[in-house]
Design an enzyme around this catalytic site. Structure first.
Site, mmCIF file in Angstrom:
data_model
loop_
_atom_site.group_PDB
_atom_site.id
_atom_site.type_symbol
_atom_site.label_atom_id
_atom_site.label_comp_id
_atom_site.label_asym_id
_atom_site.label_seq_id
_atom_site.Cartn_x
_atom_site.Cartn_y
_atom_site.Cartn_z
ATOM 1 N N HIS A 112 -12.147 11.521 1.818
ATOM 2 C CA HIS A 112 -11.989 10.003 2.321
ATOM 3 C C HIS A 112 -11.995 10.111 3.991
ATOM 4 O O HIS A 112 -12.544 9.023 4.573
ATOM 5 C CB HIS A 112 -10.800 9.518 1.754
ATOM 6 C CG HIS A 112 -10.827 8.080 1.939
ATOM 7 N ND1 HIS A 112 -11.865 7.057 1.540
ATOM 8 C CD2 HIS A 112 -9.771 7.368 2.547
ATOM 9 C CE1 HIS A 112 -11.405 5.820 2.067
ATOM 10 N NE2 HIS A 112 -10.242 6.047 2.543
ATOM 11 N N GLN A 151 -8.036 14.144 4.572
ATOM 12 C CA GLN A 151 -7.696 13.368 3.287
ATOM 13 C C GLN A 151 -8.529 13.160 2.141
ATOM 14 O O GLN A 151 -9.544 12.764 2.314
ATOM 15 C CB GLN A 151 -7.135 12.093 3.796
ATOM 16 C CG GLN A 151 -6.488 11.186 2.804
ATOM 17 C CD GLN A 151 -6.079 9.885 3.360
ATOM 18 O OE1 GLN A 151 -6.661 8.829 3.607
ATOM 19 N NE2 GLN A 151 -4.711 9.866 3.552
ATOM 20 N N GLU A 208 -7.041 1.534 -2.605
ATOM 21 C CA GLU A 208 -5.575 1.552 -2.888
ATOM 22 C C GLU A 208 -4.915 0.252 -3.370
ATOM 23 O O GLU A 208 -3.739 0.127 -4.309
ATOM 24 C CB GLU A 208 -4.704 2.304 -1.886
ATOM 25 C CG GLU A 208 -3.417 2.675 -2.295
ATOM 26 C CD GLU A 208 -3.022 3.749 -1.178
ATOM 27 O OE1 GLU A 208 -3.805 4.386 -0.506
ATOM 28 O OE2 GLU A 208 -1.906 3.495 -0.727
ATOM 29 N N ARG A 216 -2.910 10.263 6.628
ATOM 30 C CA ARG A 216 -2.763 8.733 6.830
ATOM 31 C C ARG A 216 -2.447 7.941 5.736
ATOM 32 O O ARG A 216 -2.924 8.243 4.842
ATOM 33 C CB ARG A 216 -4.216 8.367 7.470
ATOM 34 C CG ARG A 216 -4.616 7.008 7.792
ATOM 35 C CD ARG A 216 -5.827 6.558 8.246
ATOM 36 N NE ARG A 216 -7.009 6.509 7.342
ATOM 37 C CZ ARG A 216 -6.931 5.728 6.350
ATOM 38 N NH1 ARG A 216 -6.351 4.643 6.406
ATOM 39 N NH2 ARG A 216 -8.130 5.728 5.610
ATOM 40 N N LEU A 233 -15.244 4.678 -3.421
ATOM 41 C CA LEU A 233 -13.815 4.639 -3.421
ATOM 42 C C LEU A 233 -13.503 3.543 -4.246
ATOM 43 O O LEU A 233 -14.138 2.538 -4.646
ATOM 44 C CB LEU A 233 -13.371 4.362 -1.905
ATOM 45 C CG LEU A 233 -11.884 4.222 -1.660
ATOM 46 C CD1 LEU A 233 -11.448 5.495 -1.555
ATOM 47 C CD2 LEU A 233 -11.518 3.265 -0.575
ATOM 48 N N PHE A 247 0.771 -1.075 -0.037
ATOM 49 C CA PHE A 247 -0.023 -0.088 0.037
ATOM 50 C C PHE A 247 0.757 1.300 -0.075
ATOM 51 O O PHE A 247 2.026 1.143 0.454
ATOM 52 C CB PHE A 247 -0.980 0.054 1.127
ATOM 53 C CG PHE A 247 -2.405 -0.096 0.967
ATOM 54 C CD1 PHE A 247 -2.878 -1.105 0.119
ATOM 55 C CD2 PHE A 247 -3.241 0.770 1.522
ATOM 56 C CE1 PHE A 247 -4.260 -1.218 -0.187
ATOM 57 C CE2 PHE A 247 -4.533 0.798 1.260
ATOM 58 C CZ PHE A 247 -5.095 -0.396 0.274
ATOM 59 N N ARG A 256 -0.957 9.309 -0.131
ATOM 60 C CA ARG A 256 -2.098 9.587 -0.692
ATOM 61 C C ARG A 256 -2.244 10.982 -1.112
ATOM 62 O O ARG A 256 -2.750 11.643 -2.258
ATOM 63 C CB ARG A 256 -3.359 9.291 -0.035
ATOM 64 C CG ARG A 256 -3.643 7.761 0.031
ATOM 65 C CD ARG A 256 -4.857 7.496 1.013
ATOM 66 N NE ARG A 256 -4.806 6.106 1.024
ATOM 67 C CZ ARG A 256 -5.945 5.317 1.577
ATOM 68 N NH1 ARG A 256 -6.439 6.020 2.769
ATOM 69 N NH2 ARG A 256 -5.931 4.111 1.560
#
Ligand code: FAD
Length: 640
Positions: free
Chosen positions: A389, A248, A267, A424, A264, A121, A323
């Site tokens: 998000h 975010q 990721e 985050r 969404l 990730f 992100r």
């Protein structure tokens, strides 16, 4: 005096997502009578939407992983604004929390040799996300629900009552916290969403676990529950919110058709090999590696592709930058005319992996695009763009116990702040819920055990809370009769347009003026019908929370004159080391209150310096990008 249903518990947990359930289990396991209240059906919390996985340095996919590497990645992702003690506890304890879930019946995907599989990730040095396909949150909630039922069965065996030690109040909304004369928390007030019946909870400890704030923005991946209730409840009760400017924007939400905009795209698509391309087919992320990450990411597509199979000798793809970086890059590509037809960019997994493998690894994504957009992701690229998000800011808590500055009031999960700094990393929320949910449950239990006497609810506060929630049926100045849906749409649009992914001082000043107007108009919100099954009424009450949270986000964002993580100022584009040392605290102004929407003031507070042994985990050259020389004077690598 209004008729209410009254309940008494030792610990009241508000929220039944991952954080709330983990807190409730911890409190009940300590032998305390515990209740969980949630707006949705039990098992339907926002956490079930979590797709990609839960970050924990178990070292299954790469044995070089360790809590220290996870800690470093988390601090880097948050641009060194994280509460370092939280980041430390999180990195150290996450593996145990994942194992614990398996002992309660969770079944994570496996490596060929039978260990828990871990996927890549953004921002994580090694594959680190324990996952169940792309439905990890569902497994987490299912497992904790099962644990709750097991505890209830154990209670039944002793008392003959399943709910004697742990009871769930589903489809109930808490609208106010109740305090005692000395300012400690004493309970909460709310109502049953189905019947409108009023509820009064008496409890010496309350744990807020209500999730995020995304429903204040038009384009969001968040569920209907995310109206900032916990943050607003805490503010009104006297707690502080920390760093609310950090919101975010996930880089990959769906952009088409309009009805699904914002949903969404995990990721995990990029973690498993998917790449971002612009309208010309270019893998544009190679042009967007910022100075602070220079040298840590591959410089061309060939190296990036080799990294998926050989991580020792190659650097990771910049498609997996944190992100905030990826969202800004997409924003720039679209703005400069290199976007897709519907205002996004392309995310291509189809050309990178056989169709069967895509369906096996990303089943939800396959169905999501097939059913909602008529796109077959095994054959064509997805169109994606940023979506609101997650909120990094939240209720300020003690890292070890989760207690806020209000005695007896605890917070955990997305509604708490500090852990993730300014941004985050993906996967770090599910592990946050488990680590700090447990800690908050234990913190609440210890607090109750140490109390001399239980705090008493003030009856006048119950009457006031009851009167407040009934106002929308008969507002005092009902002349204009504002519609809650129209007002909500205005709020979302203004937050999206003026306090979104790229911000300026002038726009945020305008946003604050508009928020002030909405605050005045919310007094006139009127709803039709009765208290039974009345979604307009529910929204009218949620609006108060969204407004107060909107003001906290906007005022904090206006105050922070730098760009960092989830806060980008076009008029202050750089990182400022002086700002790294400062947190921004939001507080309510007592007595300055319009229709239950108090004014928010924001002020700076110093951050505690990082412990030396943790600071020593970083190269001096990296710290110099974030810290002032004075702060690094004692670093072991500094010449004497
Ligand atoms: P929630 O799970 O949202 O629970 C909040 C609870 O509070 C709910 O039960 C709600 O009903 C209740 N509640 C709210 N207000 C009230 C009120 N006033 N009264 C009573 N009850 C109330 N993170 C990861 O780490 N990995 C991922 O792969 C990942 N994927 C994601 C995918 C999507 C689509 C989204 C949107 C998020 C994802 N996240 C992921 C983030 C993560 O899912 C959330 O941050 C996390 O689940 C929040 O959990 P929580 O327990 O704090 O809150």
């Amino acid at each position: 005096m209004t008729e209410t249903e009254r309940h008494e518990y030792d610990v009241l947990v508000i929220g039944a997502g991952g954080a709330g359930l983990r807190a409730a289990i911890a409190a009940r396991e300590r032998g305390l009578r515990t209740a969980v209240v949630c707006k949705s059906l039990f098992g339907k919390a926002h956490t079930v939407m979590a797709e990609g996985g839960c970050a924990a340095a178990m070292g299954n996919a790469n044995e070089n992983d360790s809590w220290q590497v996870h800690f470093r990645d988390t601090m880097r992702g948050g641009k060194f604004l994280n509460d370092w003690r939280m980041a430390e506890l999180h990195a150290r304890e996450a593996p145990d929390r994942v194992w614990e879930l398996e002992t309660w019946g969770a079944l994570f995907d496996r490596t060929p040799d039978g260990r828990i599989s871990q996927r890549n990730f953004g921002g994580h040095t090694y594959p680190r996300l324990a996952h169940v396909g792309d439905r990890t949150g569902l497994e987490l909630i299912r497992t904790m629900q099962q644990r709750v039922v097991a505890l209830q069965q154990a209670d039944h065996a002793v008392t003959g009552d399943h709910e004697s030690g742990l009871r769930v109040f589903a489809e109930c909304t808490v609208t106010e916290l109740l305090s005692s004369d000395d300012g400690a928390v004493a309970g909460a007030f709310g109502y049953r969403r189905e019947s409108g019946r009023l509820l009064e909870f008496h409890a010496p400890a309350v744990v807020l676990a209500t999730g995020g704030i995304g429903k204040s923005f038009t384009v969001t991946s968040n569920s209907w529950e995310y109206t900032g209730d916990g943050q607003a409840l805490a503010l009104r009760a006297g707690a502080d919110l920390v760093d609310m400017e950090f919101v975010q924007f996930h880089p990959t939400g769906m952009v088409w058709p309009p009805s699904v905009k914002g949903i969404l795209v995990t990721e995990g698509v990029r973690g498993d090999g998917g790449v971002l391309r612009n309208a010309a087919g270019e893998r544009f992320m190679f042009g967007y590696v910022p100075d602070v990450f220079k040298g840590q990411y591959a410089e061309d597509p060939e190296e990036a592709d080799r990294w998926y199979t050989d991580q020792e000798n190659n650097r990771r793809t910049p498609d997996l930058l944190p992100r905030d970086e990826v969202a800004r890059a997409i924003n720039t590509e679209v703005k400069e005319g290199r976007g897709s037809p519907h205002g996004g960019v392309y995310l291509d997994i189809a050309s990178r992996m056989p169709a069967d493998e895509i369906k096996r690894r990303l089943p939800s994504m396959y169905h999501q695009f097939k059913e909602l957009a008529d796109v077959d992701i095994t054959a064509e690229p997805m169109e994606v763009g940023p979506t609101c998000h997650y909120v990094m800011g939240g209720i300020q808590v003690d890292p070890d116990t989760g207690q806020s500055r209000v005695p007896g009031l605890f917070a955990t999960g997305e509604c708490a702040g500090g852990m993730h700094g300014s941004n985050r990393l993906g996967g770090n929320s599910l592990s946050d819920l488990l680590v700090f949910g447990r800690r908050a449950g234990l913190g609440a239990a210890d607090y109750v055990a140490g109390l001399g006497r239980r705090p008493a609810v003030r009856p006048a506060d119950v009457d006031a809370a009851a009167a407040t929630i009934l106002v929308p049926f008969d507002p005092p100045s009902s002349g204009t009769g504002e519609n809650p849906y129209a007002l909500h749409a205005e709020l979302q649009q203004l937050m999206n347009d003026l306090v979104g992914i790229i911000r300026t001082g002038a726009e945020m000043t305008a946003a604050l003026e508009r928020l002030g107007e909405l605050r005045r108009r919310v007094r006139d919100v009127v709803v039709q019908g009765h208290r039974q099954y009345n979604p307009g009424w529910h929204l009218a009450l949620d609006l108060r929370n969204m407004l107060v949270v909107g003001e906290a986000v906007t005022t904090s964002a206006l105050t922070r004159t730098e760009s960092r993580g989830g806060h980008t100022r076009a008029d202050h584009p750089g990182l400022d080391p002086e700002w790294r040392r400062r947190a921004l605290l939001s507080r309510c102004v007592p007595g300055d209150d319009d229709a239950g929407v108090p004014r928010v003031v924001v002020g700076p507070a110093d951050r505690a310096p990082m412990r030396d042994d943790l600071l020593a985990l970083f190269e001096l050259s990296e710290l110099e990008k974030y810290y002032t020389p004075a702060e690094l004077a004692a670093h072991p690598a500094r010449d004497p």
